[in-house]
Design a protein around this motif. Structure first.
Motif, short mmCIF file in Angstrom:
data_model
loop_
_atom_site.label_atom_id
_atom_site.label_comp_id
_atom_site.label_asym_id
_atom_site.label_seq_id
_atom_site.Cartn_x
_atom_site.Cartn_y
_atom_site.Cartn_z
N GLY A 1 -7.40 -0.33 -0.99
CA GLY A 1 -8.34 -1.36 -0.58
C GLY A 1 -9.78 -1.02 -0.89
O GLY A 1 -10.14 0.14 -1.14
N ARG A 2 -10.62 -2.06 -0.87
CA ARG A 2 -12.03 -1.89 -1.23
C ARG A 2 -12.80 -1.14 -0.14
O ARG A 2 -13.62 -0.27 -0.43
CB ARG A 2 -12.69 -3.25 -1.46
N ASP B 1 -7.42 -0.24 -5.93
CA ASP B 1 -6.38 -1.26 -5.95
C ASP B 1 -5.17 -0.86 -5.10
O ASP B 1 -4.28 -1.68 -4.88
CB ASP B 1 -5.92 -1.53 -7.38
N TYR C 1 -7.10 -8.79 -2.58
CA TYR C 1 -6.36 -7.56 -2.29
C TYR C 1 -5.29 -7.80 -1.23
O TYR C 1 -4.16 -7.30 -1.34
CB TYR C 1 -7.32 -6.46 -1.82
N GLU D 1 0.84 -1.20 0.00
CA GLU D 1 0.00 0.00 0.00
C GLU D 1 0.88 1.25 0.00
O GLU D 1 1.93 1.27 0.65
CB GLU D 1 -0.91 0.02 1.24
N LYS E 1 -2.40 -9.55 -2.82
CA LYS E 1 -1.68 -8.64 -3.71
C LYS E 1 -0.73 -7.74 -2.93
O LYS E 1 0.33 -7.34 -3.43
CB LYS E 1 -2.69 -7.79 -4.49
N THR E 2 -1.10 -7.41 -1.69
CA THR E 2 -0.26 -6.55 -0.85
C THR E 2 0.64 -7.36 0.09
O THR E 2 1.23 -6.79 1.01
CB THR E 2 -1.12 -5.58 -0.04
N GLU F 1 -11.36 -7.31 4.46
CA GLU F 1 -10.92 -6.92 3.12
C GLU F 1 -10.89 -8.18 2.26
O GLU F 1 -10.91 -9.31 2.77
CB GLU F 1 -9.53 -6.28 3.21
#
Length: 549
Positions: free
Chosen positions: A125-126, A122, A246, A27, A249-250, A242
């Motif tokens: 976060g959502r 992205d 995601y 992030e 991915k992080t 979350e």
């Protein structure tokens, strides 16, 4: 020795043990200055059905706000006090343009909000993206409630649209990435049942206010009531998970694994590890794609065929608007006036049509996974086209039949109402689910938020155009508006049959294999997909497929 063996086996199944450092995207530093979002310590500890129900409640509230906000102007537009404040009470073409413009400016805000959400969902976060949308919506609702003139109202509608663009772009992505692969459509169907319920709520609230309260209260209170949903969402989102895609991915693989366990109805260690491995593999593949920005997604050709996916996602939103639902929902009293009824009855019928709309959406929840997206869209277009094609000539007879033949006139009017209700049920049980779930499925993880936001751009542009021109079209052609939309529904059968490949009951990562085909034709994509699965085995390696495509 036994311990060494266990450790060796664990090494094999833990995806994060594989070198992923080149593909992880941490992030950005500025994300920590945005409060809220996911936290492992405060996240709900429930799992299975209670967790699924909680997710659906929050996502459903997001879409309930969307439905409420989209329909909030339906009876405000005929409120004399509102028209006086907007300097649009004269009934001239200029006044009609101003009123239609206020409605359409919401879509401009929606477009901006969708692009904003897609650009940073992205990265932060959502959940944080949803909360930012709530902040925009609250500011917009405050300004809507206190609006004193046309310019004030336009600015407020744009800000409210920005908030709605955030929520409507991200909430379906959030649920699609949390859902079991065979329940994504049902998740979205639940949300849009709430969406239509929100539209029904605001319509009847405004109708009751018009009949029982002062005219200023009748249009200002519904604008203020939106804040209730937004405040609820912005607080509750802090306690929700979350998406595992995601988190992976992080680089937070252990948290992703835990969320997968909690969000699956029947979790098994093997299935969870396989799903996490598929997510990791998708992250690797998508990191090598050249199409990561908005412009590159539209113009550049890549191995993932992102450009084709953009065309499908934007196309389905354009077709959804051309089916005609906005003409029926936003201008319901005018449409039902074409049935020959007068007085309060057209407004009442429009309200009952919203109720039938709400009741029809759960039908899609049942069939969207069993019949699939593609078949459901084709059936919907056929039902809607036939309903409107019959309603048109009946409306002509209802209008032309003289008052001296009142029973005959009412019979024709009742028939028009019945077929419009059938049209609405056809749309609610098919397209309202498919057109929103499809864009959340067809994009790779790396571009999912941006891809869905591009589909929202299409939704906003076509929504603004339709809402602006429909009053003029109805005035110009009268009952022929039914036939016009019937023809549009029939024409759209062709692109759906040719290009819209089935996405139901497939893992999101598995769709990369499906879209590896160089052909845009659905039947060729399915044929090549089946051949590759047979050649490479059931647990197909996505990288191998892309290399052999």
């Amino acid at each position: 020795m036994g311990d060494d063996k266990v450790e060796s086996e664990n090494w094999e199944v833990r995806p994060e043990r594989v070198d992923m450092e080149h593909y992880i995207q941490a992030e950005p530093a500025w994300a920590k200055y945005i409060p809220g979002g996911y936290s492992k310590s405060r996240c709900l500890k429930s799992s299975g059905k209670p967790m699924v129900a909680s997710i659906l409640v929050l996502a459903g509230t997001c879409l309930l706000f969307f439905g409420y906000d989209a329909a909030v102007m339906s009876l405000v537009n005929i409120n004399p006090d509102y028209l006086q404040h907007m300097d649009s009470a004269g009934g001239t073409n200029r006044d009609a343009a101003r009123i239609g413009g206020i409605v359409s400016f919401w879509f401009l805000g929606f477009l901006v909000g969708a692009i904003m959400a897609g650009s940073y969902a992205d990265k932060i976060g959502r959940l944080k993206s949803i909360q930012l949308g709530c902040v925009w919506g609250i500011v917009g609702a405050c300004l809507l409630t206190s609006a004193q003139n046309f310019s004030w109202m336009v600015c407020a509608r744009i800000l409210s649209g920005i908030g709605c663009g955030h929520l409507n772009t991200i909430a379906p992505i959030w649920t699609s990435e949390l859902a079991d692969y065979n329940l994504r459509g049902a998740y979205v169907s639940v949300q849009f049942t709430m969406c239509v319920a929100g539209a029904t709520m605001t319509y009847w609230m405004e109708y009751a206010c018009l009949k029982t309260t002062s005219l200023p209260f009748a249009w200002r209170f519904p604008q203020a009531f939106q804040m209730f949903f937004l405040l609820l969402i912005v607080v509750a989102a802090n306690f929700f998970p979350e998406t595992p895609r995601y988190l992976a991915k992080t680089g937070r693989f252990e948290e992703a694994r835990e969320i997968l366990h909690r969000c699956r109805l029947r979790p098994s260690e093997q299935a969870i590890e396989q799903e996490l491995a598929e997510i990791q593999e998708a992250i690797r593949i998508e990191a090598t794609s050249s199409a990561h920005g908005f412009l590159s997604m539209i113009w550049q050709k890549d191995a993932l065929h992102t450009r084709r996916r953009v065309a499908l996602a934007m196309g389905i939103q354009a077709m959804e608007k051309l089916c005609g639902p906005d003409a029926i929902a936003a201008y319901g009293p005018i449409i039902f006036g074409l049935s020959g009824f007068t007085g309060n009855l057209p407004a009442m019928l429009a309200g009952f049509n919203f109720i039938s709309y709400t009741c029809s959406v759960p039908i899609g929840m049942y069939f969207v996974e069993r019949a699939g997206r593609r078949k459901l869209m084709l059936i919907g277009l056929l039902v809607m086209g036939c309903s409107l094609l019959i309603a048109g000539p009946l409306a002509r007879e209802a209008i032309n039949t003289p008052e001296t033949e009142l029973s005959k006139k009412r019979a024709y009017g009742a028939a028009v109402v019945a077929f419009v209700f059938l049209y609405t049920c056809g749309f609610g049980s098919t397209w309202i689910t498919c057109c929103w779930v499809y864009p959340t499925e067809v994009f790779p993880l790396a571009t999912r938020a941006k891809g869905v936001s591009l589909s929202m751009v299409s939704f906003a542009v076509w929504g603004a155009v339709i809402n602006e021109v429909i009053p003029y079209v109805i005035n110009a052609v009268g009952w022929w508006v039914f036939v016009m939309f019937a023809v549009m529904n029939f024409i759209q059968i062709i692109p759906v049959w040719l290009f819209y490949v089935e996405t139901a009951n497939r893992h999101l990562e598995d769709l990369d294999i499906l879209f590896a085909s160089d052909s845009p034709l659905a039947y060729k994509m399915e044929r090549e997909f089946a051949e590759k699965k047979r050649a490479l085995g059931f647990h197909t390696d996505v990288q191998e497929v892309l290399q052999t495509a």
